[in-house]
Design an enzyme around this catalytic site. Structure first.
Site, short mmCIF file in Angstrom:
data_model
loop_
_atom_site.label_atom_id
_atom_site.label_comp_id
_atom_site.label_asym_id
_atom_site.label_seq_id
_atom_site.Cartn_x
_atom_site.Cartn_y
_atom_site.Cartn_z
N TYR A 79 1.10 -1.10 -0.30
CA TYR A 79 0.38 -0.11 -0.06
C TYR A 79 1.36 1.08 -0.15
O TYR A 79 0.41 2.23 -0.58
CB TYR A 79 -0.91 -0.24 1.05
CG TYR A 79 -2.16 -0.72 1.05
CD1 TYR A 79 -3.22 -0.27 -0.21
CD2 TYR A 79 -2.68 -1.91 1.54
CE1 TYR A 79 -4.29 -1.12 -0.28
CE2 TYR A 79 -3.29 -2.78 1.64
CZ TYR A 79 -4.37 -2.21 0.00
OH TYR A 79 -5.80 -3.14 0.46
N GLU B 190 6.32 -28.71 17.59
CA GLU B 190 5.36 -28.41 16.96
C GLU B 190 3.78 -27.28 17.25
O GLU B 190 3.59 -26.02 15.98
CB GLU B 190 5.30 -29.54 16.09
CG GLU B 190 4.21 -29.24 14.20
CD GLU B 190 4.16 -30.15 14.07
OE1 GLU B 190 4.34 -31.61 14.10
OE2 GLU B 190 3.11 -30.48 12.88
N ASP C 33 5.45 -33.71 15.88
CA ASP C 33 4.30 -35.18 15.63
C ASP C 33 5.47 -36.16 14.61
O ASP C 33 6.32 -35.45 13.14
CB ASP C 33 3.29 -34.48 14.50
CG ASP C 33 2.39 -33.64 15.54
OD1 ASP C 33 2.36 -34.22 16.16
OD2 ASP C 33 0.89 -33.66 14.43
#
Lengths: 391, 391
Positions: free
Chosen positions: A122, A218, A270
């Site tokens: 912008y 995580e 994980d």
């Protein structure tokens, strides 16, 4: 590829005597970002004065110019560059955009203000006088220009005073200063310090560190388990999370703590291809942001879990199993072929074991033993058993 | 619908003399969550001892049982309940699951431990002895059971010691205590306090407040602009963001600060249907979480911008315009028909003006004036001009 990264830009001015194609000295990295922008601008002005077509050479940010450097152990950009000329119908607009964004960055650096990538779009967007032409039609045009500048100037986006979205938090045995405020990260309750996007030394200075290591997890929900159980206190560490794939600010902060405080970075993800991938980004960097690996990647980071072997190792029940789907299997194979995993026997065993298991496991699944199993038993045992770590 | 919320559950025990269908007193809300779970269990046991088919009545969480209460000015659940029987082939499993989750929650409440919704699924998942049947096959089975319990017990999820993902941060003129740690939110640098998921009074107590109001912004990148410009200091306020649609922890913290510290909540969103919607959730609650409106909704929250009239009001250039797409137009019409917007003249004008404009505007677009326009001029002017606020 094990060559040093070289960055070229427009030259011609006496100040920057290097020829296009010449290697820029690494030491330049320490220089003031504002000065680098001025130098870029002066080189263009000089070319114009010499009645030469002004240009900027931008290192190519494409897979073809990215490689894993076995020596530095992170993903790096190669030497290839692309010239952007002013007197070229197909390049003139991008040339103008590059100068415009550089100019806005310089303003912000000088004013000691920072701005989001949306904000810089912008700031730079306007109608070109006497036309109906916009400098930028969409942010998608602006983002690559910013990345061009990062590589051309060898400046991190953060050094150009541009911030990304932030997510991720920190708690633990560290006292640091953030813009004059001294923050003791052992005294932040359950909420913790929201890691900002810009964590450069002009913003954050480390004061006192009682931590022996950093445990990066995580997910925020896993982090919360460790925080509630005051794991950081018992094990003298710093706990961080990045809400999945860690954003730049989190990666950069980990990098700084690792290097400046000499803290090992241990990663708990994980047991799935996504977890492996996030770990690899923390460790080796990513292909997209290869030009920033040197300031982001942590080649000595270790993967402490969850491992495909933990099912047997910890006597888990089948409640933890989540069946692998076709995509998991495909991703595992891809990961196995990444040069930074390939040839590493323990990783090959790890990933092949996942395929044999036929299932993946989440850190939160360890709750099926009991709620605090992950903080009371699993992680302490992992910390002791360094042989179980993956490198 | 302007009736009071009533919650029914299985009865039969002498302790809880209320009949199924009887209204539970509001005052019960203050009671200990553990005790409520015990009471639920005892009522079931009592029914069994009386050789009656044990059941639980669960308030219905569906659009058909949700309405806007014009008196309280938030979205509430109606009176309708659904009976869940044990001796019913179609209901027995869900009955068992309800008891199981309740039991796990009780354990956590007693141990003063909390757990994620993913964690409670893993805590409760196991193979039923002598069968190959799992108590839960997927988390999608577990989540509605937890919501059932929330409504049946009139306990917020947080009171059941279950946390959601957290995002959002806070900085400003407030000193508070989080689990024993005193945190001065004026001394948190650029990062700020990462708002946790559970912000109940047992976790967070307010100590000292110098703020005159709370400014809640939609995005972390906008929040960062206000933080960098130390807006909170100049205007004596608390700055929060929720990274888009604010998560439960952020909504609950806003609710508590608003009610306990008597601080007005002023909301600064993008000028688009999504911004209107987020505001309406903060103010009136959401249909999905209607049962929690009383503890989450802030009917006195005000929308201070960005308004469809700001384009002319602030002489913005067309660089800020983003064309409305078909979905924006559809959503605007839906929002205009929500009972909590419908009939409010200023909102009708606001939304219709957006349609007439044919464009939407982001807060970050205000940077097209200049970088700090939003903090130097736009917001200060909005704060003064209360007539421009939307209610």
């Amino acid at each position: 590829m094990a060559k040093k990264k070289s960055v070229r830009k427009a030259t011609g001015s006496k100040k920057s005597a290097a020829k296009p194609g010449a290697r820029r000295k690494r030491s330049r990295r320490g220089e003031d970002t504002g000065a680098k922008i001025v130098e870029l601008a002066e080189s263009v002005v000089e070319l114009a004065r010499n009645e030469t077509d002004p240009f900027v050479d931008i290192p190519i940010r494409a897979l073809s110019n990215v490689d894993f450097n076995a020596k530095t152990r992170y993903i790096e950009m190669g030497d290839r560059t692309q010239r952007r000329n002013f007197f070229n119908y197909g390049q003139a607009k991008r040339f103008m955009q590059t100068m415009l964004i550089a100019s806005k960055c310089k303003d912000n650096v000088e004013a000691d203000k920072s701005v989001s990538i949306r904000g810089i779009y912008y700031l730079a967007k306007h109608t070109i006088k006497g036309t109906k032409e916009k400098t930028f039609d969409a942010q998608e045009e602006c983002d690559p220009i910013l990345e061009d500048l990062e590589v051309a100037l060898e400046s991190l986006r953060e050094e150009l005073h541009v911030y990304a979205s932030s997510r991720g938090a920190m708690i633990g045995e560290l006292t640091f200063v953030d813009t004059g405020d001294t923050i003791d990260a052992t005294r932040l309750g359950t909420g913790g310090y929201a890691i900002p996007s810009i964590v450069e030394p002009n913003v954050i200075q480390f004061k006192k560190c009682n931590a022996k290591f950093i445990l990066h997890v995580e997910k925020d929900t896993v982090w919360r388990r460790f925080v509630e159980d005051r794991f950081w206190e018992k094990h003298r560490c710093i706990l961080t999370h990045g809400n999945g794939q860690p954003p730049r600010g989190v990666r950069r902060l980990l990098h700084r703590m690792h290097n400046e405080l000499k803290l090992p970075v241990l990663v708990l993800m994980d047991n799935d291809p996504w977890g492996y991938y996030i770990y690899s980004v923390i460790k080796q960097g990513s292909i997209n942001l290869a030009f920033e690996s040197r300031r982001m990647a942590i080649p000595d980071a270790k993967y402490i879990g969850v491992s495909s072997f933990d099912y047997e190792r910890f006597g888990l029940s089948d409640d933890v199993k989540i069946e692998l789907d076709a995509n998991d299997i495909k991703r595992s194979k891809q990961i196995l072929n990444y040069p930074w995993f390939a040839g590493k026997k323990p990783w090959e065993k790890e990933i092949k074991k996942m395929a044999r298991n036929g299932f993946k496991m989440e850190v939160e699944a360890l709750a099926s033993k009991h709620l605090t199993f992950v903080t009371d038993q699993y992680t302490p045992q992992k910390l002791k058993d360094k042989k179980s770590w993956l490198d």
